[in-house]
Motif scaffolding. Structure first.
Motif, PDB file in Angstrom:
ATOM      1  N   LEU A 125       0.833  -1.200   0.000  1.00 27.50           N
ATOM      2  CA  LEU A 125       0.000   0.000   0.000  1.00 27.50           C
ATOM      3  C   LEU A 125       0.864   1.244   0.000  1.00 27.50           C
ATOM      4  N   LEU A 126       1.939   1.231   0.777  1.00 31.85           N
ATOM      5  CA  LEU A 126       2.838   2.380   0.806  1.00 31.85           C
ATOM      6  C   LEU A 126       3.500   2.623  -0.542  1.00 31.85           C
ATOM      7  N   ALA A 127       3.714   1.555  -1.290  1.00 32.35           N
ATOM      8  CA  ALA A 127       4.427   1.664  -2.569  1.00 32.35           C
ATOM      9  C   ALA A 127       3.528   2.082  -3.718  1.00 32.35           C
ATOM     10  N   PRO A 168      16.996   1.139  -2.308  1.00 28.34           N
ATOM     11  CA  PRO A 168      16.130   1.319  -1.132  1.00 28.34           C
ATOM     12  C   PRO A 168      14.919   0.404  -1.113  1.00 28.34           C
ATOM     13  N   ASP A 169      14.351   0.104  -2.284  1.00 33.12           N
ATOM     14  CA  ASP A 169      13.196  -0.793  -2.316  1.00 33.12           C
ATOM     15  C   ASP A 169      13.591  -2.201  -1.884  1.00 33.12           C
ATOM     16  N   ALA A 186      20.673   1.508   6.623  1.00 33.22           N
ATOM     17  CA  ALA A 186      20.022   1.793   5.341  1.00 33.22           C
ATOM     18  C   ALA A 186      19.357   3.161   5.306  1.00 33.22           C
ATOM     19  N   LEU A 187      18.756   3.582   6.415  1.00 34.48           N
ATOM     20  CA  LEU A 187      18.002   4.838   6.407  1.00 34.48           C
ATOM     21  C   LEU A 187      18.850   6.062   6.050  1.00 34.48           C
ATOM     22  N   VAL A 214       9.784   6.076   2.228  1.00 38.91           N
ATOM     23  CA  VAL A 214       8.649   5.881   3.128  1.00 38.91           C
ATOM     24  C   VAL A 214       8.652   4.475   3.723  1.00 38.91           C
ATOM     25  N   GLY A 215       8.911   3.467   2.889  1.00 32.60           N
ATOM     26  CA  GLY A 215       8.878   2.091   3.378  1.00 32.60           C
ATOM     27  C   GLY A 215       9.905   1.835   4.461  1.00 32.60           C
TER      28      GLY A 215
END
Length: 262
Positions: free
Chosen positions: A70-72, A180-181, A206-207, A214-215
């Motif tokens: 949903l976020l993607a 990132p995905d 990673a951040l 967002v994910g």
């Protein structure tokens, strides 16, 4: 009798397509349709948990996957449904071709696979995965083919319900090049495997490389929630909501997760 039942099943399967052809054309927003689908899936997961068909761990893992999708979902402009010609051709051609092929090659009386056959198929799949792992160890470490092989292995392990092995394979993919995905995918399977400390350490690395993803930001809060640190989870999600654009489709889901915190 078998052919009659097959025909009835085919007709039932094609009824939705016939309805699409017959009803008036409507404007469709693909992103809105995707969001509606994922919300329906989350509602179904809640019903499965309430009825006892899913335990808490399985429910949490499945819900996390649907929320990630949903976020993607990207923002998309409405598009108008095109002509009905291809749909009408499919409505006629698909059953005709299917019955023609099955009439020539099918065997309606064929028995279902035995346990031994399913066990042998499982063993063959395991052998193929083992061979893939062996080949990957001998391939050039940073070659595109090597990266694709590790990604294939990660998806295969995940589909077989082995999140820890999938996380290890995703880790090899990310060694070749950060994405990132894919980093969010690895963080998620680490959570599914119950490896909270590893997920926390991985997200901490990673951040900073994708601070606006967002994910990854959502999963950072999820790690804190699953680790029993609701205050830290709330802070992470509040920071995510503070930078959310107006009308972001995932804001409501994040707000509900915050409300569920103790």
């Amino acid at each position: 009798m078998t052919w009659i039942l097959s025909g009835l099943l085919a007709a039932a399967a094609l009824l939705p397509l016939a309805w699409i052809i017959l009803r008036p054309a409507q404007a469709v927003d693909r992103a809105a349709a995707d969001r509606a689908l994922y919300r329906a899936q989350m509602a179904e997961l809640e019903r499965d948990r309430a009825s006892g068909r899913l335990d808490e761990a399985a429910h949490a893992a499945a819900l996390l996957e649907v929320q990630r999708r949903l976020l993607a979902v990207p923002e998309a402009a409405p598009a108008r449904v095109g002509g009905r010609g291809p749909l009408l051709a499919g409505l006629v051609a698909v059953p005709v071709l299917a019955f023609a092929v099955y009439f020539l090659n099918g065997f309606p009386a064929m028995p279902s696979a035995t346990f031994a056959e399913r066990r042998d198929a499982e063993a063959r799949d395991e052998a193929l995965l083992a061979e893939l792992r062996t080949r990957l160890q001998s391939m050039p470490p940073r070659a595109p083919q090597t990266r694709q092989g590790w990604l294939l292995l990660a998806e295969a392990e995940r589909n077989r319900g082995r999140p820890a092995e999938a996380a290890a394979a995703y880790g090899e993919v990310l060694k070749i090049g950060f994405d990132p995905d894919l980093a969010a995918q690895r963080a998620q399977v680490l959570l599914e495997a119950g490896q909270l400390e590893e997920a926390s350490a991985f997200l901490a690395d990673a951040l900073p490389r994708a601070p606006g993803h967002v994910g990854l930001r959502f999963l950072a809060g999820q790690v804190e929630a699953q680790a029993g640190r609701p205050a830290a989870a709330r802070a992470a999600w509040q920071a995510l909501l503070a930078t959310a654009p107006d009308g972001a489709p995932w804001k409501g889901m994040v707000e509900r997760r915050m409300q569920s915190l103790p």
